[in-house]
Scaffold this active site. Structure first.
Site, PDB file in Angstrom:
ATOM      1  N   SER A  15       0.859  -1.177   0.000  1.00 15.67           N
ATOM      2  CA  SER A  15       0.000   0.000   0.000  1.00 15.67           C
ATOM      3  C   SER A  15       0.900   1.233   0.000  1.00 15.67           C
ATOM      4  CB  SER A  15      -0.912   0.012   1.225  1.00 15.67           C
ATOM      5  OG  SER A  15      -0.167   0.224   2.406  1.00 15.67           O
ATOM      6  N   VAL A  17       1.029   3.977   1.966  1.00 13.56           N
ATOM      7  CA  VAL A  17       1.574   4.285   3.283  1.00 13.56           C
ATOM      8  C   VAL A  17       2.473   3.154   3.773  1.00 13.56           C
ATOM      9  CG1 VAL A  17       0.993   4.719   5.713  1.00 13.56           C
ATOM     10  CG2 VAL A  17      -0.338   5.803   3.892  1.00 13.56           C
ATOM     11  N   GLY A  18       2.048   1.915   3.552  1.00 12.24           N
ATOM     12  CA  GLY A  18       2.845   0.772   3.983  1.00 12.24           C
ATOM     13  C   GLY A  18       4.235   0.753   3.364  1.00 12.24           C
ATOM     14  N   LYS A  46       6.963  -4.501  -7.198  1.00  9.28           N
ATOM     15  CA  LYS A  46       8.255  -4.762  -7.842  1.00  9.28           C
ATOM     16  C   LYS A  46       9.387  -4.080  -7.087  1.00  9.28           C
ATOM     17  CE  LYS A  46      10.720  -4.156 -12.236  1.00  9.28           C
ATOM     18  NZ  LYS A  46      10.668  -3.582 -13.604  1.00  9.28           N
ATOM     19  N   LYS A 162     -13.454   2.741   6.660  1.00  9.19           N
ATOM     20  CA  LYS A 162     -12.468   3.125   7.669  1.00  9.19           C
ATOM     21  C   LYS A 162     -13.082   3.153   9.064  1.00  9.19           C
ATOM     22  CE  LYS A 162      -9.300   3.354   4.640  1.00  9.19           C
ATOM     23  NZ  LYS A 162      -8.328   2.223   4.559  1.00  9.19           N
ATOM     24  N   LEU A 187      -5.909  13.359   4.170  1.00  9.83           N
ATOM     25  CA  LEU A 187      -5.634  12.939   2.793  1.00  9.83           C
ATOM     26  C   LEU A 187      -4.126  12.890   2.601  1.00  9.83           C
ATOM     27  CD1 LEU A 187      -6.689  12.369  -0.110  1.00  9.83           C
ATOM     28  CD2 LEU A 187      -6.441  14.825  -0.519  1.00  9.83           C
ATOM     29  N   VAL A 188      -3.608  11.733   2.211  1.00  9.84           N
ATOM     30  CA  VAL A 188      -2.164  11.535   2.145  1.00  9.84           C
ATOM     31  C   VAL A 188      -1.599  12.122   0.850  1.00  9.84           C
ATOM     32  CG1 VAL A 188      -0.291   9.848   2.171  1.00  9.84           C
ATOM     33  CG2 VAL A 188      -2.368   9.440   3.533  1.00  9.84           C
TER      34      VAL A 188
END
Length: 297
Positions: A15, A17-18, A46, A162, A187-188
């Site tokens: 993801s 953020v991950g 990848k 969420k 919001l990222v």
């Protein structure tokens, strides 16, 4: 890699953020289990697999959040989990159920290990800001939750997902006596976010005009968000929810800046000019976040 540091797991490391959490943990010398789902983000997947070939301390593992056993394999030997689950697709009603079920599986798997001591759970401000009477409230803080029936009525599937997934995580963590922190992110924004996190960005921004007018549309840079995640893991005193954002978008000028950052997801006419209308009142509060940053500086 620092052999004195505990092993930490990131689900889903593919993801948006991950991925950035995984990178920063490696920079800090942590050994990392990067658990990645086959969710259709080939560029990030990848990159992580290539990192796994050269980064000492990085173990890349496949995970299916609907497969309990694969989660246990990813968590083996880990003392903490960053739960950063998301989907590359625009959220719909079906995604809501999948995210909630996956969350329950991941938290339950943590409870069944002998090693996981803490969960840092990536949630969203949208789990707190959606309800009929938001304008009647002066402060919106960590005590607030979005109204699930209102979200269903308005087809706000991202906030509903969420809200339900975070509430499910909290209920299970309390029942299983697991230590957990949730980071309710704005919001990222960050490098290539429009390309690599388009589905979540579009889903977050559904109803953006109402969030803007209600003073609850906020953004957060991914590097700051990641720093808060890691502080929350490292500080033994942390617990509960933390709102996390850099800025509340409540003026026309800031809205235009946001649209330009998120091109082509958001587009404005080329001749658009800022009219300079009065800013809307800010309602979001981050007292707990400020305390966390001050105590871990």
């Amino acid at each position: 890699m620092d052999h004195t540091k505990p092993i930490l797991c990131v689900i889903d490391a593919s993801s948006y953020v991950g991925f950035w959490v995984t990178k920063e943990l490696l920079n800090k010398g942590y050994p990392v289990h990067a658990a990645i789902q086959n969710t259709g983000k080939p560029e990030i997947e990848k990159t992580i697999r290539e990192m796994g070939k050269v980064e000492n301390g990085l173990v890349v593992l496949p995970v299916d959040i609907m497969d309990y056993q694969s989660i246990l394999v990813a968590l083996k030997g880990c003392s903490g989990l960053f739960c950063c689950m998301d989907t590359p697709h625009v959220f719909d009603e079906k995604m809501v159920d999948l995210e909630v079920r996956g969350t329950i599986n991941v938290v339950e798997a943590c409870a069944q290990t002998d090693t996981v001591e803490k969960i840092v759970f990536t949630s969203s401000l949208t789990a707190a800001v959606w309800r009929e009477n938001i304008l009647s409230e002066k402060d919106v803080d960590e005590r607030c939750w979005s109204d699930k029936e209102f979200c269903r009525k308005m087809k706000l599937w991202y906030p509903l997902a969420k809200t339900l997934s975070e509430q499910a995580a909290w209920a299970l963590a309390v029942d299983r006596k697991l230590k957990m922190v949730s980071i309710n992110a704005g919001l990222v924004l960050g490098p290539a976010v429009a390309e690599e996190n388009s589905g979540s960005t579009i889903s977050y921004l559904k109803g953006a005009a109402q969030m803007y007018e209600n003073g609850v549309l906020a953004v957060v840079d991914v590097k700051f968000l990641v720093d808060v995640h890691i502080r929350a893991m490292e500080d033994s005193s942390t617990g509960g929810r933390y709102f996390c954002f850099d800025q509340i978008v409540n003026s026309e000028e800031e809205t235009v800046k946001l649209a330009n950052i998120l091109r082509p997801l958001i587009s404005l006419p080329q001749s658009y000019e800022v009219q300079g209308r009065e800013a809307f009142a800010e309602r979001l509060r981050t007292r707990r976040l400020h305390k966390l940053i001050e105590t871990t500086a």
